[in-house]
Design a protein around this motif. Structure first.
Motif, PDB file in Angstrom:
ATOM      1  N   ARG A   3     -14.881  35.554  -2.153  1.00 39.86           N
ATOM      2  CA  ARG A   3     -16.258  35.623  -2.609  1.00 39.86           C
ATOM      3  C   ARG A   3     -17.180  35.706  -1.411  1.00 39.86           C
ATOM      4  NH1 ARG A   3     -18.779  30.857  -6.178  1.00 39.86           N
ATOM      5  NH2 ARG A   3     -19.167  29.899  -4.150  1.00 39.86           N
ATOM      6  N   GLU A 185     -13.837  32.465  -0.328  1.00 42.95           N
ATOM      7  CA  GLU A 185     -13.257  31.425  -1.169  1.00 42.95           C
ATOM      8  C   GLU A 185     -11.759  31.656  -1.282  1.00 42.95           C
ATOM      9  OE1 GLU A 185     -15.388  30.602  -4.747  1.00 42.95           O
ATOM     10  OE2 GLU A 185     -13.601  30.002  -5.843  1.00 42.95           O
ATOM     11  N   THR A 187      -8.235  30.680  -3.324  1.00 44.92           N
ATOM     12  CA  THR A 187      -7.682  30.170  -4.576  1.00 44.92           C
ATOM     13  C   THR A 187      -6.455  29.332  -4.243  1.00 44.92           C
ATOM     14  OG1 THR A 187      -8.450  32.104  -5.792  1.00 44.92           O
ATOM     15  CG2 THR A 187      -6.723  30.785  -6.810  1.00 44.92           C
ATOM     16  N   LEU A 224     -14.870  28.179   0.749  1.00 44.96           N
ATOM     17  CA  LEU A 224     -14.772  27.343  -0.446  1.00 44.96           C
ATOM     18  C   LEU A 224     -13.347  27.350  -0.980  1.00 44.96           C
ATOM     19  CD1 LEU A 224     -18.054  28.369  -2.314  1.00 44.96           C
ATOM     20  CD2 LEU A 224     -17.656  26.386  -0.826  1.00 44.96           C
ATOM     21  N   LEU A 225     -13.027  26.317  -1.753  1.00 37.00           N
ATOM     22  CA  LEU A 225     -11.708  26.207  -2.371  1.00 37.00           C
ATOM     23  C   LEU A 225     -11.865  26.136  -3.885  1.00 37.00           C
ATOM     24  CD1 LEU A 225      -9.981  23.554  -0.048  1.00 37.00           C
ATOM     25  CD2 LEU A 225      -9.941  26.062   0.147  1.00 37.00           C
ATOM     26  N   SER A 226     -10.957  26.769  -4.583  1.00 37.37           N
ATOM     27  CA  SER A 226     -10.950  26.727  -6.045  1.00 37.37           C
ATOM     28  C   SER A 226      -9.509  26.582  -6.510  1.00 37.37           C
ATOM     29  CB  SER A 226     -11.566  28.008  -6.625  1.00 37.37           C
ATOM     30  OG  SER A 226     -11.491  28.004  -8.030  1.00 37.37           O
ATOM     31  N   ASP A 228      -6.599  26.727  -8.953  1.00 41.94           N
ATOM     32  CA  ASP A 228      -6.253  27.494 -10.147  1.00 41.94           C
ATOM     33  C   ASP A 228      -4.952  26.942 -10.714  1.00 41.94           C
ATOM     34  OD1 ASP A 228      -5.603  29.308 -12.116  1.00 41.94           O
ATOM     35  OD2 ASP A 228      -5.789  31.085 -10.847  1.00 41.94           O
ATOM     36  N   THR A 234      -1.142  29.680  -2.889  1.00 37.02           N
ATOM     37  CA  THR A 234      -2.530  29.772  -2.433  1.00 37.02           C
ATOM     38  C   THR A 234      -2.807  31.156  -1.875  1.00 37.02           C
ATOM     39  OG1 THR A 234      -2.697  27.417  -1.978  1.00 37.02           O
ATOM     40  CG2 THR A 234      -4.192  28.863  -0.770  1.00 37.02           C
ATOM     41  N   GLU A 389      -8.558  17.714  -8.627  1.00 37.15           N
ATOM     42  CA  GLU A 389      -9.946  17.933  -9.001  1.00 37.15           C
ATOM     43  C   GLU A 389     -10.867  17.866  -7.794  1.00 37.15           C
ATOM     44  OE1 GLU A 389     -13.221  16.010 -12.121  1.00 37.15           O
ATOM     45  OE2 GLU A 389     -11.436  14.891 -11.541  1.00 37.15           O
ATOM     46  N   ASN A 392     -11.609  20.874  -4.324  1.00 35.42           N
ATOM     47  CA  ASN A 392     -12.747  21.783  -4.167  1.00 35.42           C
ATOM     48  C   ASN A 392     -13.876  21.171  -3.340  1.00 35.42           C
ATOM     49  OD1 ASN A 392     -11.188  23.231  -5.900  1.00 35.42           O
ATOM     50  ND2 ASN A 392     -12.693  23.393  -7.545  1.00 35.42           N
ATOM     51  N   GLU A 517     -22.232  21.558  -4.883  1.00 36.88           N
ATOM     52  CA  GLU A 517     -22.507  22.908  -5.382  1.00 36.88           C
ATOM     53  C   GLU A 517     -24.007  23.136  -5.504  1.00 36.88           C
ATOM     54  OE1 GLU A 517     -20.303  22.722  -8.980  1.00 36.88           O
ATOM     55  OE2 GLU A 517     -18.390  23.286  -8.053  1.00 36.88           O
TER      56      GLU A 517
END
Length: 805
Positions: A3, A185, A187, A224-226, A228, A234, A389, A392, A517
């Motif tokens: 992103r 970002e 994943t 950033l980290l998200s 999934d 990763t 959780e 991120n 955020e």
């Protein structure tokens, strides 16, 4: 998955005779130009630059607000003949308003490599002989100006700084925004190995492996980290993978999230690859290790409760020694810690040229006792529940260089601290701590990041109840004493007198991922102009008190001058419009409903989830039962807030005409650059440990809780904001203490009017002030002064001359 923000960090434009740059947060800087001809071949800079403009010019004009540092880059000058970073030469400047050209202080710095012009020095003229130069301006946007050739710099107390050239000269103006924004970002697969891969690439935002990586302008916002839930591995964008530094450093930690969270800050700063050993790896030991085969480094950590403490100790050692090593050049300023290390036989002169792995090996060879005694404590710690959780949230915490520890470790450390506290109190119960000591002890920040669901308060029958996570966080805050071995004498003295009540008011906040955020979203809307909205949602506050509160927020200096708006007894629609329009700081004085879920209005209550939009950044709720509302305001758009102070009571027969006490201390400190967490701490210190107060310096109410990103503040991350405290010593001398409350910069030093006592931030500095020098000390202070339990703002500080002297 990758992103991008799609927004340039700095945008440069030239219109007519004005060169202007602006960044993503609305910071701007401009130069006046004489004879600009655009060119396409800019000079290079030896530090990160976001945007450049290059052209042939005869003169530049700039409204100098503080100072400009000039460095000669070629070898023509005498490298060791510098005036020093804070020097202005030994000639006296004429400060009279009628100064003419003939009375200007003139200097020829052709033999110097470095020099400085400062607004405090009055009218000055500096002639530079033919050479290669770079000028550094530390404004709201960093400016670097490079040129080759002779030049004349003229600074006027009643006019702009001018840089003129005897003939049109190629000049490159570079701009670097102090505001960082994540560009990519990753994943993350929901496995320990997936998290380890992500941690290995978060340092892609650090632009060098040299000692300069300690400085903020070399460290951007990590990707950033998200997480999934469906990802098998990763996914790292090519841009991130290519930008990740190669250091040959590897951190091998147990295959568990707690260990990964703990090493994240160290891995980030060292640009180390993080690996979890496979279950079939029989060569792996149980203990975590940092290793570099190429450079002969093998450092083993303890496996158990001491692991987070040892990780933080190595981060502290490496970071601060890198920082000191970055200043070992003869032309750089020295600080007290550098002198102390040299006195102890530790030299850093060979370190700047070494690879980072070799530097770590060298730093580890130094005496633990010496390092422990000299280097300052790490200023920012976060207790984080190690769950997927919270993965991120790691980039946001690492950007602020928070040391991370799991809750269980914190509880064990608190028990050890309580035991030590009890033992010391038996010996030193007769000693009395000063309020200045109290501020110094509480300057560090400690936050708690629990689960998103747990941070939302559940409601019972007509009253607010704590969830388990909140209760644990409250107990942790209430028992924290922060006792550290070998702390400086001031802190050690106060730490022996810690009480559960005092400890509960330390700089502690309950964070959430949403707050971070929201912090990023706020960057794109921020400007230098500050808006304060005061909402009086109760009829129990008199008109005179309302006027006084508004005047307090309005009475700022030229440097801090917010736009202040007053709202009286709003309806639901009117209060909703306040949140929709937005404010940098909202001070609400009123009530919450019985369930603790809504703010009182004239026609009912307004709940956060009913807001059309929430554009309020920081807030203070003077309303009982307001913790849930505060938490939900963060979830709907705010960055952070403080709640828990009591609603002003209606006058009674006993109180007569006594006015309701409303404290503006938190808001005022915010405007002067403090974070919400430290502003809250300072307010509770000034109100006394019993939480009473509520006067000019008091917080009002018992306790209070900060929710969201308590580290958020209105000034750029690179700019420190201190508070000056004054008190009289037992010997009768006046002592001034500069107390820093930085979240970042760790990676800076005090650079003020007293060069003989420069210290690494976040160390305090104590100055002995002679009675006849108190007026000068106060006159040179532009920050709040804390004395005898009360804050004095710049326009009030002359009042201190009589009671102190």
């Amino acid at each position: 998955m990758s992103r991008s923000t799609g927004t340039d960090p700095v945008t440069v434009s030239i219109r007519g005779t004005t060169l202007r740059a602006s960044d993503i947060a609305g910071n701007t800087v401009s130069f006046g130009l004489v004879g600009w001809d655009r060119l396409d071949d800019p000079h290079s800079f030896d530090e990160p630059i976001d945007a450049t403009a290059v052209g042939r010019v005869s003169e530049l004009r700039y409204d100098l607000l503080n100072m400009v540092d000039i460095t000669r880059l070629d070898e023509a000058g005498d490298r060791h003949g510098s005036t020093g970073g804070d020097g202005n030469g030994d000639a006296a400047a004429d400060h009279s308003p009628d100064s003419t050209f003939e009375s200007v202080t003139k200097r020829d710095d052709s033999s110097f490599q470095n020099s400085r012009l400062s607004v405090e020095a009055g009218d000055e003229e500096l002639t530079l002989s033919d050479g290669s130069y770079v000028c550094r301006f530390e404004s709201n946007i960093f400016v670097r100006l490079r040129f080759d050739g002779p030049a004349t710099l003229r600074n006027r107390s009643r006019g702009p700084l001018t840089i003129s050239f005897p003939h049109p000269t190629r000049v490159t103006v570079g701009f670097k925004s102090p505001v960082d924004y994540p560009r990519d970002e990753m994943t993350v697969a929901p496995t320990p190995n997936g998290v380890a891969t992500a941690l290995s690439h978060l340092s892609a935002s650090i632009e060098t492996t040299t000692v300069d990586r300690v400085h903020r302008n070399y460290r951007g916002y990590p990707p950033l980290l998200s997480v999934d839930a469906d990802a098998d591995e990763t996914r790292v964008p090519d841009a991130v993978r290519d930008a990740t530094p190669e250091t040959d450093l590897e951190l091998v930690v147990p295959n568990e999230l707690a260990a990964l969270f703990t090493v994240a800050p160290l891995a980030y700063y060292l640009s180390a690859r993080v690996r979890t050993p496979a279950r079939t790896d029989r060569t792996a030991t149980d203990a975590p290790v940092l290793r570099s085969p190429q450079h002969g480094l093998l450092h083993e950590f303890s496996d158990g409760p001491a692991f987070p403490t040892e990780v933080r100790a190595l981060l502290r050692r490496t970071f601060f020694l890198d920082l000191l090593a970055s200043w070992v050049e003869p032309t750089e300023l020295t600080v007290v810690e550098s002198e102390q290390l040299r006195s102890a036989g530790i030299e850093l002169t060979d370190c700047p040229g070494k690879p980072i792995a070799e530097r770590v090996r060298t730093y580890l060879s130094f005496s633990d006792e010496t390092i422990e005694e000299i280097l300052p404590r790490w200023p920012y710690r976060m207790t984080v529940d190690p769950t997927f959780e919270h993965v991120n949230a790691l980039p946001h915490l690492l950007y602020d260089l928070a040391a991370i520890e799991p809750p269980s470790t914190r509880e064990r450390e608190q028990e050890r601290c309580r035991d030590r506290d009890r033992n010391r109190n038996q010996v030193r119960t007769d000693e009395t701590a000063t309020s200045a000591d109290e501020l110094a002890v509480r300057r560090r920040i400690h936050g708690v990041l629990g689960s998103r669901s747990a941070l939302k308060t559940e409601t019972g029958t007509g009253s607010e109840t704590e969830t388990k996570t909140e209760a644990d966080a409250t107990r942790a805050a209430a028992t924290e004493t922060n006792v550290q071995p070998n702390a400086d004498a001031t802190e050690a003295h106060q730490q022996t007198r810690s009480t559960p009540v005092a400890a509960a008011q330390r700089t502690t906040f309950s964070a959430s991922l949403t707050a971070y955020e929201n912090r990023l979203s706020d960057l794109e809307q921020r400007s230098d102009d500050r808006t304060v909205v005061i909402v009086f949602a109760t009829d129990r506050v008199s008109e005179s008190t309302r006027t006084a509160v508004v005047d307090t927020y309005t009475r700022r200096s030229d440097a801090v001058s917010p736009r202040v708006e007053r709202i009286d007894e709003p309806s639901r629609a009117e209060l909703d419009a306040v949140f929709e329009t937005g404010a940098d700081f909202l001070h609400y004085i009123g009530d919450c409903d019985e369930t603790g879920r809504g703010l009182a209005c004239t026609d009912g209550t307004l709940r956060p989830d009913d807001l059309s939009e929430n554009e309020v950044g920081l807030f203070q709720l003077d309303a009982t039962n307001a913790t849930t509302v505060a938490t939900e305001l963060v979830e709907t758009g705010s960055i952070a807030g403080v709640a828990g102070y009591s609603t002003p009571e209606a006058p009674t027969e006993d109180s007569g005409d006594e006015e309701a006490a409303i404290s503006t201390t938190i808001g005022e400190l915010l405007l002067y650059g403090q974070s919400l967490a430290t502003a809250h701490t300072c307010a509770t210190v000034s109100s006394g440990d019993d939480g009473g107060g509520g006067g000019a310096g008091g917080a009002g109410g018992d306790g209070g809780i900060v929710v969201g990103d308590g580290t958020h503040r209105f000034v750029a991350k690179w700019r420190p904001s201190e508070i000056q405290t004054l008190h009289t010593s037992p010997e009768g001398t006046i002592e001034g203490v500069s107390v820093p409350f930085p979240v970042d910069p760790v990676g800076a030093h005090w650079r003020g009017n007293r060069p003989e006592r420069k210290r690494l931030i976040p160390a305090t500095i104590t100055h002995e002030i002679k009675p006849d020098g108190l007026n000068e000390y106060i006159s040179n202070t532009i920050r709040p002064i804390y004395y005898d339990g009360q804050f004095y703002w710049p326009e009030e500080q002359k009042q201190l001359l009589y009671p102190i002297s």
